[in-house]
Scaffold this motif. Structure first.
Motif, PDB file in Angstrom:
ATOM      1  N   ILE A 190     -34.094   4.736  -4.389  1.00  0.00           N
ATOM      2  CA  ILE A 190     -35.224   4.522  -3.475  1.00  0.00           C
ATOM      3  C   ILE A 190     -36.190   5.696  -3.553  1.00  0.00           C
ATOM      4  O   ILE A 190     -37.402   5.513  -3.698  1.00  0.00           O
ATOM      5  CB  ILE A 190     -34.727   4.311  -2.023  1.00  0.00           C
ATOM      6  N   LEU A 191     -35.661   6.906  -3.496  1.00  0.00           N
ATOM      7  CA  LEU A 191     -36.511   8.098  -3.558  1.00  0.00           C
ATOM      8  C   LEU A 191     -37.207   8.225  -4.910  1.00  0.00           C
ATOM      9  O   LEU A 191     -38.393   8.577  -4.972  1.00  0.00           O
ATOM     10  CB  LEU A 191     -35.685   9.349  -3.260  1.00  0.00           C
ATOM     11  N   ALA A 192     -36.495   7.918  -5.991  1.00  0.00           N
ATOM     12  CA  ALA A 192     -37.095   8.002  -7.327  1.00  0.00           C
ATOM     13  C   ALA A 192     -38.230   6.989  -7.492  1.00  0.00           C
ATOM     14  O   ALA A 192     -39.292   7.320  -8.036  1.00  0.00           O
ATOM     15  CB  ALA A 192     -36.026   7.784  -8.395  1.00  0.00           C
ATOM     16  N   VAL A 193     -38.012   5.764  -7.023  1.00  0.00           N
ATOM     17  CA  VAL A 193     -39.058   4.744  -7.140  1.00  0.00           C
ATOM     18  C   VAL A 193     -40.253   5.111  -6.253  1.00  0.00           C
ATOM     19  O   VAL A 193     -41.403   4.941  -6.659  1.00  0.00           O
ATOM     20  CB  VAL A 193     -38.511   3.336  -6.813  1.00  0.00           C
ATOM     21  N   ALA A 194     -39.995   5.644  -5.072  1.00  0.00           N
ATOM     22  CA  ALA A 194     -41.094   6.070  -4.187  1.00  0.00           C
ATOM     23  C   ALA A 194     -41.963   7.112  -4.872  1.00  0.00           C
ATOM     24  O   ALA A 194     -43.201   7.054  -4.786  1.00  0.00           O
ATOM     25  CB  ALA A 194     -40.537   6.613  -2.874  1.00  0.00           C
ATOM     26  N   GLU A 195     -41.329   8.058  -5.560  1.00  0.00           N
ATOM     27  CA  GLU A 195     -42.085   9.068  -6.304  1.00  0.00           C
ATOM     28  C   GLU A 195     -42.828   8.446  -7.484  1.00  0.00           C
ATOM     29  O   GLU A 195     -43.995   8.750  -7.720  1.00  0.00           O
ATOM     30  CB  GLU A 195     -41.149  10.180  -6.788  1.00  0.00           C
TER      31      GLU A 195
ATOM     32  N   THR B 296     -18.008   5.071  15.646  1.00  0.00           N
ATOM     33  CA  THR B 296     -17.229   5.864  14.695  1.00  0.00           C
ATOM     34  C   THR B 296     -17.964   6.041  13.376  1.00  0.00           C
ATOM     35  O   THR B 296     -17.576   6.878  12.572  1.00  0.00           O
ATOM     36  CB  THR B 296     -15.862   5.204  14.426  1.00  0.00           C
ATOM     37  N   GLY B 297     -18.997   5.232  13.175  1.00  0.00           N
ATOM     38  CA  GLY B 297     -19.819   5.377  11.972  1.00  0.00           C
ATOM     39  C   GLY B 297     -20.916   6.393  12.231  1.00  0.00           C
ATOM     40  O   GLY B 297     -20.785   7.286  13.077  1.00  0.00           O
ATOM     41  N   LYS B 298     -22.021   6.227  11.553  1.00  0.00           N
ATOM     42  CA  LYS B 298     -23.154   7.117  11.776  1.00  0.00           C
ATOM     43  C   LYS B 298     -23.697   6.882  13.183  1.00  0.00           C
ATOM     44  O   LYS B 298     -23.680   5.764  13.690  1.00  0.00           O
ATOM     45  CB  LYS B 298     -24.261   6.857  10.750  1.00  0.00           C
ATOM     46  N   ALA B 299     -24.208   7.923  13.816  1.00  0.00           N
ATOM     47  CA  ALA B 299     -24.660   7.814  15.204  1.00  0.00           C
ATOM     48  C   ALA B 299     -25.772   6.788  15.357  1.00  0.00           C
ATOM     49  O   ALA B 299     -25.721   5.930  16.220  1.00  0.00           O
ATOM     50  CB  ALA B 299     -25.135   9.169  15.705  1.00  0.00           C
ATOM     51  N   LEU B 300     -26.790   6.845  14.526  1.00  0.00           N
ATOM     52  CA  LEU B 300     -27.906   5.907  14.642  1.00  0.00           C
ATOM     53  C   LEU B 300     -28.226   5.175  13.358  1.00  0.00           C
ATOM     54  O   LEU B 300     -28.646   4.043  13.386  1.00  0.00           O
ATOM     55  CB  LEU B 300     -29.179   6.643  15.093  1.00  0.00           C
ATOM     56  N   PHE B 301     -28.087   5.849  12.224  1.00  0.00           N
ATOM     57  CA  PHE B 301     -28.575   5.295  10.976  1.00  0.00           C
ATOM     58  C   PHE B 301     -27.449   5.086   9.980  1.00  0.00           C
ATOM     59  O   PHE B 301     -26.448   5.789  10.002  1.00  0.00           O
ATOM     60  CB  PHE B 301     -29.605   6.226  10.337  1.00  0.00           C
TER      61      PHE B 301
ATOM     62  N   VAL C 240     -32.207   8.799   2.799  1.00  0.00           N
ATOM     63  CA  VAL C 240     -33.626   8.661   2.453  1.00  0.00           C
ATOM     64  C   VAL C 240     -34.486   9.450   3.438  1.00  0.00           C
ATOM     65  O   VAL C 240     -35.406  10.172   3.045  1.00  0.00           O
ATOM     66  CB  VAL C 240     -34.048   7.178   2.385  1.00  0.00           C
ATOM     67  N   MET C 241     -34.168   9.337   4.722  1.00  0.00           N
ATOM     68  CA  MET C 241     -34.954  10.056   5.734  1.00  0.00           C
ATOM     69  C   MET C 241     -34.877  11.574   5.544  1.00  0.00           C
ATOM     70  O   MET C 241     -35.877  12.268   5.697  1.00  0.00           O
ATOM     71  CB  MET C 241     -34.475   9.690   7.136  1.00  0.00           C
ATOM     72  N   LEU C 242     -33.699  12.077   5.225  1.00  0.00           N
ATOM     73  CA  LEU C 242     -33.520  13.519   5.082  1.00  0.00           C
ATOM     74  C   LEU C 242     -34.138  14.074   3.810  1.00  0.00           C
ATOM     75  O   LEU C 242     -34.557  15.228   3.770  1.00  0.00           O
ATOM     76  CB  LEU C 242     -32.029  13.870   5.127  1.00  0.00           C
ATOM     77  N   GLU C 243     -34.202  13.264   2.759  1.00  0.00           N
ATOM     78  CA  GLU C 243     -34.659  13.751   1.462  1.00  0.00           C
ATOM     79  C   GLU C 243     -36.106  13.397   1.119  1.00  0.00           C
ATOM     80  O   GLU C 243     -36.700  14.017   0.248  1.00  0.00           O
ATOM     81  CB  GLU C 243     -33.749  13.201   0.358  1.00  0.00           C
TER      82      GLU C 243
ATOM     83  N   ARG D 264     -42.080  11.555   1.724  1.00  0.00           N
ATOM     84  CA  ARG D 264     -43.079  10.539   2.038  1.00  0.00           C
ATOM     85  C   ARG D 264     -42.854  10.014   3.448  1.00  0.00           C
ATOM     86  O   ARG D 264     -41.731  10.029   3.943  1.00  0.00           O
ATOM     87  CB  ARG D 264     -42.994   9.405   1.033  1.00  0.00           C
ATOM     88  N   PRO D 265     -43.913   9.507   4.087  1.00  0.00           N
ATOM     89  CA  PRO D 265     -43.739   8.916   5.421  1.00  0.00           C
ATOM     90  C   PRO D 265     -42.811   7.700   5.367  1.00  0.00           C
ATOM     91  O   PRO D 265     -42.806   6.952   4.387  1.00  0.00           O
ATOM     92  CB  PRO D 265     -45.154   8.480   5.815  1.00  0.00           C
ATOM     93  N   ILE D 266     -42.041   7.532   6.428  1.00  0.00           N
ATOM     94  CA  ILE D 266     -41.103   6.418   6.509  1.00  0.00           C
ATOM     95  C   ILE D 266     -41.325   5.673   7.818  1.00  0.00           C
ATOM     96  O   ILE D 266     -41.441   6.299   8.878  1.00  0.00           O
ATOM     97  CB  ILE D 266     -39.642   6.898   6.457  1.00  0.00           C
ATOM     98  N   VAL D 267     -41.401   4.352   7.732  1.00  0.00           N
ATOM     99  CA  VAL D 267     -41.398   3.500   8.920  1.00  0.00           C
ATOM    100  C   VAL D 267     -39.993   2.936   8.987  1.00  0.00           C
ATOM    101  O   VAL D 267     -39.552   2.255   8.065  1.00  0.00           O
ATOM    102  CB  VAL D 267     -42.441   2.364   8.836  1.00  0.00           C
TER     103      VAL D 267
END
Length: 144
Positions: free
Chosen positions: A96-101, A118-123, A130-133, A136-139
């Protein structure tokens, strides 16, 4: 031209929501370029048969995809946007990040699945990575 990257998984509901958000972005619809991206960690997913995989390039046949991609494609095409479907193999966040670039995306529009406490808190892990790396803006749309 405004370019949006929309990673799409097998959920038609999430694909529809993401496509509808993209259609609400500012600007003229004929100046909107959208890349719908389906990434598989494996060379074979339920929606790809062995005959549909181009093993020499490691890429699935570009005409084959989960139905959710077609759902989003139809919404965006009816809106007047220029739409491209892409299918890739590999680590989903990295692809996803590579294609965005590569496409110089102005925005990444993603839907996230809620997970158990027990999984990820929100995401989900793909969304979180993707959000951390991303530079680019993310919706981000959360499952209802």
């Amino acid at each position: 031209m405004y370019t949006a990257l929309v990673p799409v998984d097998e959920s038609e509901t999430r694909a529809r929501r993401a496509a509808n958000v993209v259609t609400s972005l500012p600007g003229k619809s004929d100046e909107l370029n959208v890349v719908l991206l389906s990434v598989s960690e494996k060379k074979q997913q339920p929606w790809f048969t062995e005959a549909e995989i181009n093993t020499t390039e490691g890429q699935p046949d570009q005409s084959v995809a989960p139905e959710s991609v077609d759902v989003a494609y139809e919404i965006l095409e009816n809106h007047g946007a220029s739409v491209e479907k892409r299918y890739e193999y590999g680590d989903p966040p990295k692809r996803i990040l590579a294609v965005a670039e590569e496409i110089v995306a102005d925005v990444i529009v993603m839907c996230s699945r809620r997970q158990s406490p027990t999984g990820k808190a929100l995401f989900g892990s793909v969304t979180q990575s993707v959000m951390l790396e991303s530079q680019r803006p993310i919706v981000l749309l959360m499952d209802e």
